[in-house]
Design a protein around this motif. Sequence first.
Motif, PDB file in Angstrom:
ATOM      1  N   LYS A   1      15.550  -7.835  -0.526  1.00  0.00           N
ATOM      2  CA  LYS A   1      15.390  -9.217  -0.064  1.00  0.00           C
ATOM      3  C   LYS A   1      14.888  -9.327   1.371  1.00  0.00           C
ATOM      4  CE  LYS A   1      16.854 -10.303  -4.090  1.00  0.00           C
ATOM      5  NZ  LYS A   1      15.847 -10.655  -5.121  1.00  0.00           N
ATOM      6  N   ASP A   2      13.920  -8.479   1.701  1.00  0.00           N
ATOM      7  CA  ASP A   2      13.278  -8.539   3.009  1.00  0.00           C
ATOM      8  C   ASP A   2      12.016  -9.391   2.873  1.00  0.00           C
ATOM      9  OD1 ASP A   2      12.017  -8.202   5.420  1.00  0.00           O
ATOM     10  OD2 ASP A   2      12.225  -6.024   5.479  1.00  0.00           O
ATOM     11  N   ASP A   3      12.106 -10.644   3.234  1.00  0.00           N
ATOM     12  CA  ASP A   3      10.979 -11.567   3.065  1.00  0.00           C
ATOM     13  C   ASP A   3       9.926 -11.429   4.149  1.00  0.00           C
ATOM     14  OD1 ASP A   3      12.020 -12.698   0.729  1.00  0.00           O
ATOM     15  OD2 ASP A   3      13.277 -14.099   1.863  1.00  0.00           O
ATOM     16  N   SER A   4      10.140 -10.513   5.079  1.00  0.00           N
ATOM     17  CA  SER A   4       9.166 -10.346   6.162  1.00  0.00           C
ATOM     18  C   SER A   4       7.961  -9.513   5.729  1.00  0.00           C
ATOM     19  CB  SER A   4       9.830  -9.684   7.371  1.00  0.00           C
ATOM     20  OG  SER A   4      10.202  -8.337   7.075  1.00  0.00           O
ATOM     21  N   VAL A   5       8.029  -8.867   4.551  1.00  0.00           N
ATOM     22  CA  VAL A   5       6.940  -7.995   4.117  1.00  0.00           C
ATOM     23  C   VAL A   5       6.069  -8.713   3.085  1.00  0.00           C
ATOM     24  CG1 VAL A   5       8.297  -5.934   4.548  1.00  0.00           C
ATOM     25  CG2 VAL A   5       8.291  -6.919   2.262  1.00  0.00           C
ATOM     26  N   ALA A   6       4.802  -8.350   3.068  1.00  0.00           N
ATOM     27  CA  ALA A   6       3.851  -8.883   2.090  1.00  0.00           C
ATOM     28  C   ALA A   6       3.425  -7.752   1.163  1.00  0.00           C
ATOM     29  CB  ALA A   6       2.642  -9.486   2.794  1.00  0.00           C
ATOM     30  N   VAL A   7       3.257  -8.072  -0.104  1.00  0.00           N
ATOM     31  CA  VAL A   7       2.948  -7.055  -1.107  1.00  0.00           C
ATOM     32  C   VAL A   7       1.595  -7.338  -1.755  1.00  0.00           C
ATOM     33  CG1 VAL A   7       3.681  -6.006  -3.269  1.00  0.00           C
ATOM     34  CG2 VAL A   7       5.389  -6.635  -1.575  1.00  0.00           C
ATOM     35  N   ASN A   8       0.792  -6.278  -1.846  1.00  0.00           N
ATOM     36  CA  ASN A   8      -0.488  -6.344  -2.555  1.00  0.00           C
ATOM     37  C   ASN A   8      -0.451  -5.345  -3.698  1.00  0.00           C
ATOM     38  OD1 ASN A   8      -3.279  -6.574  -3.209  1.00  0.00           O
ATOM     39  ND2 ASN A   8      -3.719  -4.816  -1.914  1.00  0.00           N
TER      40      ASN A   8
ATOM     41  N   MET B   1       2.944   0.402  -0.244  1.00  0.00           N
ATOM     42  CA  MET B   1       3.098  -0.880  -0.917  1.00  0.00           C
ATOM     43  C   MET B   1       4.221  -0.845  -1.945  1.00  0.00           C
ATOM     44  SD  MET B   1       1.841  -3.758  -0.278  1.00  0.00           S
ATOM     45  CE  MET B   1       0.510  -3.121   0.751  1.00  0.00           C
ATOM     46  N   ALA B   2       4.401   0.296  -2.613  1.00  0.00           N
ATOM     47  CA  ALA B   2       5.501   0.417  -3.567  1.00  0.00           C
ATOM     48  C   ALA B   2       6.842   0.281  -2.839  1.00  0.00           C
ATOM     49  CB  ALA B   2       5.425   1.756  -4.290  1.00  0.00           C
ATOM     50  N   ALA B   3       6.938   0.905  -1.662  1.00  0.00           N
ATOM     51  CA  ALA B   3       8.164   0.788  -0.866  1.00  0.00           C
ATOM     52  C   ALA B   3       8.381  -0.655  -0.414  1.00  0.00           C
ATOM     53  CB  ALA B   3       8.092   1.719   0.344  1.00  0.00           C
ATOM     54  N   LEU B   4       7.307  -1.311   0.012  1.00  0.00           N
ATOM     55  CA  LEU B   4       7.430  -2.703   0.452  1.00  0.00           C
ATOM     56  C   LEU B   4       7.828  -3.613  -0.708  1.00  0.00           C
ATOM     57  CD1 LEU B   4       4.399  -3.148   2.903  1.00  0.00           C
ATOM     58  CD2 LEU B   4       6.778  -2.551   3.414  1.00  0.00           C
TER      59      LEU B   4
ATOM     60  N   GLU C   1       0.062  -4.052 -18.596  1.00  0.00           N
ATOM     61  CA  GLU C   1      -0.076  -5.507 -18.529  1.00  0.00           C
ATOM     62  C   GLU C   1       1.271  -6.225 -18.595  1.00  0.00           C
ATOM     63  OE1 GLU C   1      -2.490  -9.129 -20.802  1.00  0.00           O
ATOM     64  OE2 GLU C   1      -2.693  -7.055 -21.482  1.00  0.00           O
ATOM     65  N   GLN C   2       2.174  -5.750 -19.457  1.00  0.00           N
ATOM     66  CA  GLN C   2       3.447  -6.445 -19.656  1.00  0.00           C
ATOM     67  C   GLN C   2       4.338  -6.415 -18.415  1.00  0.00           C
ATOM     68  OE1 GLN C   2       1.959  -4.334 -21.664  1.00  0.00           O
ATOM     69  NE2 GLN C   2       2.450  -4.630 -23.824  1.00  0.00           N
ATOM     70  N   ILE C   3       4.135  -5.446 -17.537  1.00  0.00           N
ATOM     71  CA  ILE C   3       4.933  -5.366 -16.303  1.00  0.00           C
ATOM     72  C   ILE C   3       4.008  -5.257 -15.093  1.00  0.00           C
ATOM     73  CG2 ILE C   3       7.061  -4.459 -17.322  1.00  0.00           C
ATOM     74  CD1 ILE C   3       6.144  -1.646 -16.588  1.00  0.00           C
ATOM     75  N   SER C   4       2.920  -5.984 -15.134  1.00  0.00           N
ATOM     76  CA  SER C   4       1.885  -5.872 -14.104  1.00  0.00           C
ATOM     77  C   SER C   4       2.403  -6.240 -12.718  1.00  0.00           C
ATOM     78  CB  SER C   4       0.688  -6.761 -14.461  1.00  0.00           C
ATOM     79  OG  SER C   4       1.096  -8.118 -14.582  1.00  0.00           O
ATOM     80  N   ASP C   5       3.438  -7.081 -12.657  1.00  0.00           N
ATOM     81  CA  ASP C   5       3.951  -7.502 -11.360  1.00  0.00           C
ATOM     82  C   ASP C   5       4.604  -6.354 -10.598  1.00  0.00           C
ATOM     83  OD1 ASP C   5       5.996  -7.592 -13.414  1.00  0.00           O
ATOM     84  OD2 ASP C   5       7.324  -8.467 -11.906  1.00  0.00           O
ATOM     85  N   ARG C   6       4.956  -5.256 -11.297  1.00  0.00           N
ATOM     86  CA  ARG C   6       5.574  -4.111 -10.621  1.00  0.00           C
ATOM     87  C   ARG C   6       4.690  -2.876 -10.688  1.00  0.00           C
ATOM     88  NH1 ARG C   6      11.200  -3.812 -12.753  1.00  0.00           N
ATOM     89  NH2 ARG C   6      11.000  -6.060 -12.733  1.00  0.00           N
ATOM     90  N   CYS C   7       3.396  -3.089 -10.840  1.00  0.00           N
ATOM     91  CA  CYS C   7       2.416  -1.998 -10.844  1.00  0.00           C
ATOM     92  C   CYS C   7       1.597  -2.048  -9.555  1.00  0.00           C
ATOM     93  CB  CYS C   7       1.471  -2.116 -12.045  1.00  0.00           C
ATOM     94  SG  CYS C   7       2.288  -1.956 -13.651  1.00  0.00           S
ATOM     95  N   ILE C   8       1.537  -0.930  -8.856  1.00  0.00           N
ATOM     96  CA  ILE C   8       0.695  -0.794  -7.661  1.00  0.00           C
ATOM     97  C   ILE C   8      -0.420   0.172  -8.050  1.00  0.00           C
ATOM     98  CG2 ILE C   8       0.632  -0.214  -5.222  1.00  0.00           C
ATOM     99  CD1 ILE C   8       2.612  -2.467  -5.872  1.00  0.00           C
ATOM    100  N   TYR C   9      -1.641  -0.315  -8.142  1.00  0.00           N
ATOM    101  CA  TYR C   9      -2.664   0.523  -8.756  1.00  0.00           C
ATOM    102  C   TYR C   9      -4.042   0.290  -8.154  1.00  0.00           C
ATOM    103  CZ  TYR C   9      -3.804  -3.767 -11.320  1.00  0.00           C
ATOM    104  OH  TYR C   9      -4.157  -5.054 -11.646  1.00  0.00           O
ATOM    105  N   LEU C  10      -4.903   1.271  -8.399  1.00  0.00           N
ATOM    106  CA  LEU C  10      -6.300   1.238  -7.993  1.00  0.00           C
ATOM    107  C   LEU C  10      -7.162   0.974  -9.218  1.00  0.00           C
ATOM    108  CD1 LEU C  10      -8.340   1.981  -5.585  1.00  0.00           C
ATOM    109  CD2 LEU C  10      -8.464   4.217  -6.676  1.00  0.00           C
ATOM    110  N   ASP C  11      -8.222   0.220  -9.042  1.00  0.00           N
ATOM    111  CA  ASP C  11      -9.161  -0.021 -10.134  1.00  0.00           C
ATOM    112  C   ASP C  11     -10.006   1.242 -10.322  1.00  0.00           C
ATOM    113  OD1 ASP C  11     -11.105  -0.830 -11.928  1.00  0.00           O
ATOM    114  OD2 ASP C  11     -11.408  -2.786 -10.981  1.00  0.00           O
ATOM    115  N   ASN C  12      -9.477   2.199 -11.091  1.00  0.00           N
ATOM    116  CA  ASN C  12     -10.142   3.489 -11.262  1.00  0.00           C
ATOM    117  C   ASN C  12     -11.432   3.391 -12.071  1.00  0.00           C
ATOM    118  OD1 ASN C  12      -8.661   5.846 -10.032  1.00  0.00           O
ATOM    119  ND2 ASN C  12      -6.958   4.830 -11.058  1.00  0.00           N
ATOM    120  N   GLU C  13     -11.502   2.439 -12.983  1.00  0.00           N
ATOM    121  CA  GLU C  13     -12.745   2.268 -13.739  1.00  0.00           C
ATOM    122  C   GLU C  13     -13.882   1.894 -12.800  1.00  0.00           C
ATOM    123  OE1 GLU C  13     -15.923   0.463 -16.121  1.00  0.00           O
ATOM    124  OE2 GLU C  13     -14.771  -0.464 -14.501  1.00  0.00           O
TER     125      GLU C  13
END
Length: 334
Positions: A309-316, A298-301, A149-161
């Motif tokens: 600083k490549d603003d052409s990519v979108a991150v989920n 997505m982690a690479a993006l 939670e504390q670094i959620s902005d840099r976590c790429i994850y699946l809702d495993n539950e």
Amino acid sequence: MATIYDVSLMAGVSLATVSRVMNNNTNVSEKTRQKVLDAMAALGYRPNTFAQSLASNCSNSVGVLVSQLDGPYYGPMMAEIEASLRSKNKHVIIAVGHSDAAQEMDSVEFLQDRGCDALILDVEAVSDEYLIKLSQGDKPIVLINRYIEQISDRCIYLDNELGGYLACQHVLQLGHKNIAYISGPKRKHDALERLEGHKRALAEFGLSFEPRLCVEGDYKEDGGVAGMEQLFATGLPFSAVVCANDQMVSGAISVCLDRGLKVPGDLSFVGYDNIPFARYISPKLTTVNNPIHEMGKMAALWLLKNLYKDDSVAVNNVFVPELVVRESAAELKG
């Protein structure tokens, strides 16, 4: 030995233009770019990337730490990471942690010492506290398949539950009440989350979780074999088996076939991950889709956007699991 100055003289362009070509800067005409490339080829000039990285404090390399190299799960993830970064002239250095905290930390240090600009981490054994502290350093990190939670902005994850819930819900909706479960190693975060989802589905259908029908596997085929033997040894009745990944399903089904049982006629199975063989085995496997290759991409993006600083990519950051219904689970008769 040719230098950048020799290249600029032969091509008839400035040093700055040669530098832009070497760094794939788009602010150079194609005609000029080709003149520079031709000069570099004629002179046998190769940029000193080590010197460039010292001067720019950027090595254009990313460290990737994974739990293991074998099996059908990690290959697609690493392939997507490498392809996404290479398309932007970045390179990867890979290390392995083997799901051991000491080895994971040692591999992190190894990648840092190699001058990587950032780290992509698929780690299971190190603590949340360690990763939070690591994220506060000068090397950006991105986590795959783990949520903090504390670094959620840099976590790429699946809702495993939710994935564990969907797998169990499916066989419950087919009328099964006695459901066995072969979990992943309970030291792994994703294995615990999938088991929690399994329990939630049972509770919603008014059924109690039977601990004796839950055995711990290792995410490998042999773990599925051992788990299935353990389940039969309990003597308890069950009509469906949910496995925490597809590799264990294949081992578990082989035990049933050796006993003369039919799938799904005698036992229904649901897996998790949707790795390639799931749609080719007989019966074709009902499973939960785990888009690990997309999470790798997505982690690479994320790094291309936030570090380079490549603003052409979108991150989920968050991926939602989906049930893929095939032939290995059937409605309970009678």
